[in-house]
Write a protein that holds these residues in place. Structure first.
Motif, PDB file in Angstrom:
ATOM      1  N   LYS A  28    -106.568  46.650 -44.400  1.00  0.00           N
ATOM      2  CA  LYS A  28    -107.522  47.138 -43.409  1.00  0.00           C
ATOM      3  C   LYS A  28    -108.657  47.829 -44.139  1.00  0.00           C
ATOM      4  O   LYS A  28    -108.442  48.813 -44.855  1.00  0.00           O
ATOM      5  N   GLU A  29    -109.848  47.246 -44.006  1.00  0.00           N
ATOM      6  CA  GLU A  29    -111.062  47.801 -44.614  1.00  0.00           C
ATOM      7  C   GLU A  29    -110.871  48.077 -46.109  1.00  0.00           C
ATOM      8  O   GLU A  29    -111.265  49.120 -46.628  1.00  0.00           O
ATOM      9  N   GLY A  30    -110.259  47.112 -46.791  1.00  0.00           N
ATOM     10  CA  GLY A  30    -110.120  47.213 -48.244  1.00  0.00           C
ATOM     11  C   GLY A  30    -108.930  48.003 -48.730  1.00  0.00           C
ATOM     12  O   GLY A  30    -108.649  48.045 -49.935  1.00  0.00           O
ATOM     13  N   ALA A  31    -108.196  48.659 -47.822  1.00  0.00           N
ATOM     14  CA  ALA A  31    -107.007  49.423 -48.202  1.00  0.00           C
ATOM     15  C   ALA A  31    -105.768  48.574 -47.933  1.00  0.00           C
ATOM     16  O   ALA A  31    -105.647  47.948 -46.878  1.00  0.00           O
ATOM     17  N   ASP A 148    -101.268  47.020 -59.385  1.00  0.00           N
ATOM     18  CA  ASP A 148    -101.307  48.419 -59.816  1.00  0.00           C
ATOM     19  C   ASP A 148    -102.504  49.134 -59.205  1.00  0.00           C
ATOM     20  O   ASP A 148    -102.401  50.271 -58.739  1.00  0.00           O
ATOM     21  N   ARG A 149    -103.635  48.447 -59.185  1.00  0.00           N
ATOM     22  CA  ARG A 149    -104.857  49.060 -58.636  1.00  0.00           C
ATOM     23  C   ARG A 149    -104.763  49.229 -57.123  1.00  0.00           C
ATOM     24  O   ARG A 149    -105.083  50.297 -56.589  1.00  0.00           O
ATOM     25  N   LEU A 150    -104.333  48.194 -56.419  1.00  0.00           N
ATOM     26  CA  LEU A 150    -104.368  48.217 -54.952  1.00  0.00           C
ATOM     27  C   LEU A 150    -103.187  48.945 -54.327  1.00  0.00           C
ATOM     28  O   LEU A 150    -103.318  49.520 -53.250  1.00  0.00           O
ATOM     29  N   PHE A 151    -102.031  48.940 -54.988  1.00  0.00           N
ATOM     30  CA  PHE A 151    -100.830  49.572 -54.430  1.00  0.00           C
ATOM     31  C   PHE A 151    -100.458  50.904 -55.081  1.00  0.00           C
ATOM     32  O   PHE A 151     -99.902  51.783 -54.428  1.00  0.00           O
ATOM     33  N   PHE A 152    -100.730  51.038 -56.378  1.00  0.00           N
ATOM     34  CA  PHE A 152    -100.210  52.188 -57.131  1.00  0.00           C
ATOM     35  C   PHE A 152    -101.306  52.938 -57.885  1.00  0.00           C
ATOM     36  O   PHE A 152    -101.075  53.518 -58.949  1.00  0.00           O
ATOM     37  N   GLY A 153    -102.500  52.937 -57.309  1.00  0.00           N
ATOM     38  CA  GLY A 153    -103.652  53.544 -57.966  1.00  0.00           C
ATOM     39  C   GLY A 153    -103.603  55.056 -58.095  1.00  0.00           C
ATOM     40  O   GLY A 153    -104.428  55.646 -58.800  1.00  0.00           O
ATOM     41  N   LEU A 330    -104.091  37.329 -51.526  1.00  0.00           N
ATOM     42  CA  LEU A 330    -105.501  37.405 -51.932  1.00  0.00           C
ATOM     43  C   LEU A 330    -106.080  36.006 -52.161  1.00  0.00           C
ATOM     44  O   LEU A 330    -107.222  35.727 -51.791  1.00  0.00           O
ATOM     45  N   ARG A 331    -105.287  35.139 -52.763  1.00  0.00           N
ATOM     46  CA  ARG A 331    -105.768  33.765 -53.002  1.00  0.00           C
ATOM     47  C   ARG A 331    -106.013  33.047 -51.687  1.00  0.00           C
ATOM     48  O   ARG A 331    -107.019  32.328 -51.534  1.00  0.00           O
ATOM     49  N   LEU A 332    -105.143  33.219 -50.720  1.00  0.00           N
ATOM     50  CA  LEU A 332    -105.315  32.558 -49.422  1.00  0.00           C
ATOM     51  C   LEU A 332    -106.546  33.070 -48.689  1.00  0.00           C
ATOM     52  O   LEU A 332    -107.108  32.368 -47.845  1.00  0.00           O
ATOM     53  N   GLU A 333    -106.963  34.295 -49.021  1.00  0.00           N
ATOM     54  CA  GLU A 333    -108.182  34.872 -48.429  1.00  0.00           C
ATOM     55  C   GLU A 333    -109.412  34.628 -49.316  1.00  0.00           C
ATOM     56  O   GLU A 333    -110.506  35.099 -49.012  1.00  0.00           O
ATOM     57  N   ASN A 334    -109.194  33.910 -50.451  1.00  0.00           N
ATOM     58  CA  ASN A 334    -110.259  33.693 -51.443  1.00  0.00           C
ATOM     59  C   ASN A 334    -110.827  34.994 -51.987  1.00  0.00           C
ATOM     60  O   ASN A 334    -112.006  35.083 -52.332  1.00  0.00           O
ATOM     61  N   ASP A 335    -109.979  36.011 -52.066  1.00  0.00           N
ATOM     62  CA  ASP A 335    -110.371  37.294 -52.638  1.00  0.00           C
ATOM     63  C   ASP A 335    -109.939  37.355 -54.101  1.00  0.00           C
ATOM     64  O   ASP A 335    -109.004  36.670 -54.530  1.00  0.00           O
ATOM     65  N   ILE A 336    -110.599  38.211 -54.864  1.00  0.00           N
ATOM     66  CA  ILE A 336    -110.300  38.347 -56.287  1.00  0.00           C
ATOM     67  C   ILE A 336    -108.861  38.826 -56.485  1.00  0.00           C
ATOM     68  O   ILE A 336    -108.421  39.778 -55.844  1.00  0.00           O
ATOM     69  N   ASN A 337    -108.142  38.140 -57.377  1.00  0.00           N
ATOM     70  CA  ASN A 337    -106.770  38.564 -57.697  1.00  0.00           C
ATOM     71  C   ASN A 337    -106.495  38.628 -59.198  1.00  0.00           C
ATOM     72  O   ASN A 337    -105.414  39.055 -59.608  1.00  0.00           O
TER      73      ASN A 337
END
Length: 358
Positions: A28-31, A148-153, A330-337
């Motif tokens: 949601k909104e990048g989080a 690590d960045r998105l879940f455990f930052g 992320l790949r299914l959304e074509n977002d950077i992974n």
């Protein structure tokens, strides 16, 4: 809020087995947040373990036959998991099993054919996460840092102790990550020579003493002096490490103790070189986080400025499968992974190949 229900599959260099994690990932909104709703670990049979271990020696056609058969096997295990747990699944995200990793030659290969997997499981499948980054002149590894960045930052450092040790952290607004070196791969090699699967909790290592000559040889390995980005694979272990271990005439306890001190020394060097404060946290996952003696030695070598943080057992064991589920979403959304700051590639990418079942 976007929600993805994905099964992450992970088979690591330590050859413990296949990890399956049914993950509910919401954005949601990048989080991002996650729930590891169901898990299963499948230990490899002795025959499968030997086939995976020796696959680097197969001829090209034999390797591709195994690639397809292993993909089918992965699909069958995943279908059984789905049926047993009555899961509603959007996709499968599979790391596969790395047989060859030679980024300096523009080569990486993870067996476990995505099409065979998708067909056997009857579910859309994302796999082959490394090849695109290699094609962009990257290392194709490590991949876990996006998680690590998105879940455990909130942690200063994230350390994974699988077959190989790798670390990730933020530096000047970029995620930096690389393979540090050895972890469970050397420990399991030592115990398995004596017919023991692994050293539970490091109990045998705790009873040993350090072999100074072996420790020096390990610490002198060229890889440790290379700058990042850098990564290693099983070939490096066989070529550079196995001869040192096999030529050292000492007890299993002493070999294990020496190896643990080596692993912890190399981790501590990297953490200290990249320290951000005198009150920092090191989040540790992977099979090595279940080795009590290793964690004690690591904390001792880090000193009081860095606190070792170990999560619940489920997260220790299934973090990598969770992150591949995230990478699939992320790949299914074509977002950077895949992050170029980690791999050294020309640019960030949305990597992975999507296979539809037939």
């Amino acid at each position: 809020m976007k929600t993805h229900k994905i099964i992450g599959l992970m088979s690591g260099t330590s050859l413990d087995g296949l990890d399956l994690a049914y993950c509910i990932i919401q954005e949601k909104e990048g989080a991002f947040n996650f729930e590891i709703a169901e898990t299963m670990s499948i230990s490899y049979s002795k025959e499968m373990k030997e086939k995976l271990k020796n696959s680097i020696y197969l001829k090209a056609d034999e390797l591709l036959v195994f690639h397809n058969a292993y993909g089918t096997w992965l699909g069958e295990q995943t279908l059984q998991f789905i049926q047993d747990k009555q899961l509603e699944v959007d996709a499968i995200a599979s790391h596969g099993h790395t047989t060859h990793h030679q980024p300096e030659n523009g080569l990486t290969f993870q067996i476990g054919s995505g099409q065979h997997l998708a067909n056997a499981a009857g579910v859309k499948t994302v796999c082959d996460f490394r090849t695109n980054d290699i094609a962009l002149n990257g290392q194709g590894a490590p991949l876990v840092p996006i998680g690590d960045r998105l879940f455990f930052g909130d942690y200063d450092f994230c350390l994974n102790l699988g077959g190989i040790s790798n670390v990730s952290f933020e530096k000047k607004g970029k995620r930096i990550a690389y393979d540090i070196g050895l972890a469970n791969m050397i420990l399991n090699h030592i115990t398995q020579k004596e017919g023991l699967e692994y050293d539970k909790g490091g109990m045998l290592a705790r009873g040993g003493v350090v072999n100074a000559n072996m420790l020096q040889q390990l610490n002198d390995l060229e890889f440790y002096g290379l700058p990042y980005p850098k990564s290693i694979g099983f070939e490096w272990f066989v070529d550079k490490v196995v001869p040192i271990v096999d030529q050292t005439n000492d007890s299993m306890a002493n070999l294990l103790c020496t190896s643990i001190h080596h692993v912890c020394e190399q981790v501590a060097i990297q953490i200290k070189q990249n320290s951000v404060s005198t009150d920092q946290t090191l989040f540790v996952t992977g099979g090595g986080a279940l080795n009590d003696y290793l964690l004690e030695v690591l904390q001792e070598k880090l000193g009081s400025t860095t606190k070792v943080v170990v999560p619940e057992k489920k997260l220790i064991e299934f973090k990598e499968a969770l992150v591949f589920a995230l990478m699939g979403a992320l790949r299914l959304e074509n977002d950077i992974n895949v992050l170029s700051s980690v791999t050294g590639a020309k640019r960030d990418s949305s990597s992975g190949v999507v296979f539809l079942p037939n």
